[in-house]
Enzyme design. Structure first.
Site, PDB file in Angstrom:
ATOM      1  N   THR A 206       0.878  -1.179   0.000  1.00 13.53           N
ATOM      2  CA  THR A 206       0.000   0.000   0.000  1.00 13.53           C
ATOM      3  C   THR A 206       0.908   1.219   0.000  1.00 13.53           C
ATOM      4  O   THR A 206       2.063   1.119   0.395  1.00 13.53           O
ATOM      5  CB  THR A 206      -0.831   0.024   1.310  1.00 13.53           C
ATOM      6  OG1 THR A 206      -1.657  -1.126   1.356  1.00 13.53           O
ATOM      7  CG2 THR A 206      -1.706   1.265   1.436  1.00 13.53           C
ATOM      8  N   ARG A 234     -13.326  -7.917  -1.383  1.00 11.05           N
ATOM      9  CA  ARG A 234     -12.670  -7.651  -0.083  1.00 11.05           C
ATOM     10  C   ARG A 234     -12.144  -6.201  -0.065  1.00 11.05           C
ATOM     11  O   ARG A 234     -11.497  -5.739  -0.997  1.00 11.05           O
ATOM     12  CB  ARG A 234     -11.517  -8.625   0.124  1.00 11.05           C
ATOM     13  CG  ARG A 234     -10.701  -8.425   1.422  1.00 11.05           C
ATOM     14  CD  ARG A 234      -9.487  -7.569   1.197  1.00 11.05           C
ATOM     15  NE  ARG A 234      -8.636  -7.461   2.395  1.00 11.05           N
ATOM     16  CZ  ARG A 234      -7.625  -6.614   2.521  1.00 11.05           C
ATOM     17  NH1 ARG A 234      -7.317  -5.801   1.534  1.00 11.05           N
ATOM     18  NH2 ARG A 234      -6.908  -6.579   3.623  1.00 11.05           N
ATOM     19  N   VAL A 235     -12.426  -5.506   1.020  1.00 12.30           N
ATOM     20  CA  VAL A 235     -11.948  -4.144   1.183  1.00 12.30           C
ATOM     21  C   VAL A 235     -11.086  -4.098   2.440  1.00 12.30           C
ATOM     22  O   VAL A 235     -11.481  -4.608   3.495  1.00 12.30           O
ATOM     23  CB  VAL A 235     -13.135  -3.157   1.308  1.00 12.30           C
ATOM     24  CG1 VAL A 235     -12.646  -1.766   1.678  1.00 12.30           C
ATOM     25  CG2 VAL A 235     -13.913  -3.115  -0.010  1.00 12.30           C
ATOM     26  N   GLY A 236      -9.922  -3.489   2.333  1.00 11.29           N
ATOM     27  CA  GLY A 236      -9.023  -3.398   3.480  1.00 11.29           C
ATOM     28  C   GLY A 236      -9.203  -2.093   4.233  1.00 11.29           C
ATOM     29  O   GLY A 236     -10.252  -1.438   4.168  1.00 11.29           O
ATOM     30  N   ASP A 237      -8.141  -1.709   4.931  1.00 12.44           N
ATOM     31  CA  ASP A 237      -8.200  -0.494   5.751  1.00 12.44           C
ATOM     32  C   ASP A 237      -8.013   0.795   4.957  1.00 12.44           C
ATOM     33  O   ASP A 237      -8.454   1.869   5.390  1.00 12.44           O
ATOM     34  CB  ASP A 237      -7.127  -0.567   6.854  1.00 12.44           C
ATOM     35  CG  ASP A 237      -5.725  -0.809   6.285  1.00 12.44           C
ATOM     36  OD1 ASP A 237      -5.612  -1.418   5.196  1.00 12.44           O
ATOM     37  OD2 ASP A 237      -4.751  -0.398   6.927  1.00 12.44           O
ATOM     38  N   GLY A 258       0.061  -2.648   5.513  1.00  7.97           N
ATOM     39  CA  GLY A 258       0.118  -3.969   6.139  1.00  7.97           C
ATOM     40  C   GLY A 258      -1.268  -4.575   6.256  1.00  7.97           C
ATOM     41  O   GLY A 258      -2.198  -4.161   5.545  1.00  7.97           O
ATOM     42  N   GLY A 260      -4.661  -5.090   6.649  1.00  4.39           N
ATOM     43  CA  GLY A 260      -5.753  -4.147   6.841  1.00  4.39           C
ATOM     44  C   GLY A 260      -6.791  -4.604   7.843  1.00  4.39           C
ATOM     45  O   GLY A 260      -7.359  -3.794   8.587  1.00  4.39           O
TER      46      GLY A 260
HETATM   47  N1  GLY Z   1      -3.375  -2.282   4.090  1.00  3.25           N
HETATM   48  C1  GLY Z   1      -3.845  -2.659   2.822  1.00  3.25           C
HETATM   49  C2  GLY Z   1      -4.871  -3.709   2.852  1.00  3.25           C
HETATM   50  O1  GLY Z   1      -4.923  -4.519   3.774  1.00  3.25           O
HETATM   51  O2  GLY Z   1      -5.666  -3.753   1.936  1.00  3.25           O
END
Ligand code: GLY
Length: 359
Positions: A206, A234-237, A258, A260
């Site tokens: 990221t 899927r969506v991360g942070d 890292g 998420g």
């Molecule tokens: N930090 C990026 C993700 O987990 O998508």
């Protein structure tokens, strides 16, 4: 003022850092080294953002707002086919489709915008900026985000490069021996061993980039192709305000890279800014959030044989007064900094020393 450097503040930092136990000596050194008054814009980013920090600082010096400057900075990385964690050339989902997430936040207006699971648009951070400025919403996802981007003239294009497709195919052929996908017989295949050692199974690359100008105005962006080979959707942070990015113009900005899922469950960026509001120097705020992530970890699947996380998270923090810091769960990381007219990589503080690689 929160984050302002005083000798008493430094002594408090050093004492608090010492009380953290497993935190490395470099955490204390990092806090001391970065506690200073800014004499120009200060921009920080994840290690893959060295070109972004340079570009953003240059633009801020020309009068561009911090949020616009960091979005322009990370555009360099979004367009780079060799960075497999962001934008064009990012690693795809399990079906071989690149899905991008991004968020932006502007300090002076406390406004934000984000997109998630956006396909076929190279610069999700720029789309997030449009969401912030040209909608009454905070987050658009999937087909709606693409429709919005196209309405604003963003070009639709294939984001999967040949190199990323080859990496995905290697993963697809080797991650299970219970499906019909087979790796090539020749040349001799060492991909399975690589996967078993964690070498290429999943990655969480990221870019987060945060800036403050000489007026103390802040802006931030986080942009990513997310977890490689993820379940579609899927969506991360990264596009979640308070998780992968948070900016409060009275205090500072923070972001993460890292795993998420771990950052979302601990409101990582928001917690980091709140700790700075309480007077913690940036590096200390990052370390405390990482300790919280570790303390909340219960799933044995996510722990190594010593009970420590088998993944990494990095937190980045920039205070309104230009002090900054970054920390990771595991040692060996770096982050990009532009301050006092110098663009460079610095080592991140960390919680645990990474064990030497097994042969
Ligand atoms: N930090 C990026 C993700 O987990 O998508």
């Amino acid at each position: 003022m929160a984050g302002e450097f005083t000798r008493r503040g430094f002594l408090r930092t050093a004492a608090a850092t010492a009380a953290l136990g497993p935190v490395s000596a470099s955490a204390t050194q990092g806090a001391a080294a970065t506690a200073r008054k800014p004499d120009g814009p200060v921009v920080i980013a994840s290690a893959n953002g060295l070109r972004a920090t340079a570009r953003a600082a240059e633009l801020i010096a020309q009068g561009v707002t911090p949020v616009d400057a960091v979005v322009a900075g990370v555009a360099i990385v979004e367009a780079d086919p060799d960075d497999h964690s962001v934008g064009y050339g990012g690693l795809p989902n399990e079906r071989g489709v690149v899905e991008l997430d991004a968020s932006v936040m502007d300090g002076p207006t406390h406004n934000s915008g984000a997109v998630a699971a956006l396909q076929r648009v190279k610069h999700p951070a720029q789309v997030a900026l449009r969401v912030m400025r040209r909608t009454d919403h905070a987050l658009l996802v999937g087909a709606g985000a693409l429709e919005f981007a196209k309405a604003h003239g963003f070009k639709e294009e294939e984001l999967l490069t040949d190199e990323a497709r080859e990496m995905w195919l290697k993963w697809k052929e080797r991650h299970s021996d219970r499906d019909d996908w087979l790796p090539p017989l020749e040349p001799p295949d060492n991909g399975a061993a690589e996967i078993k050692s964690g070498g290429m199974l999943y990655t969480h690359g990221t870019i987060n980039c945060d800036a403050v100008d000489l007026h103390g105005n802040l802006g931030g962006v986080t942009t990513t192709s997310g977890l490689s080979y993820k379940i579609p959707g899927r969506v991360g942070d990264s596009p979640i305000i308070g998780a992968g990015l948070y900016v409060d113009n009275a205090v500072g900005a923070a972001g993460s890279t890292g795993r998420g899922e771990a950052v979302i469950k601990n409101c990582g960026a928001f917690a980091t800014v709140e700790l700075m509001r309480q007077g913690k120097p940036p590096v200390e705020a990052c370390l405390q959030v990482l300790k919280r992530i570790v303390a909340h970890l219960t799933d044995p699947r996510l722990k190594d044989s010593s009970g420590r996380p088998n993944f990494d998270v990095k937190m980045y923090a920039l205070a309104k007064d230009g002090t900054f810091g970054a920390a990771a769960i595991w040692s060996g990381g770096q982050f990009a900094v532009h301050s006092a007219g110098r663009n460079r990589l610095e080592d991140t503080a960390y919680l645990y020393e990474r064990p030497p690689k097994e042969q």
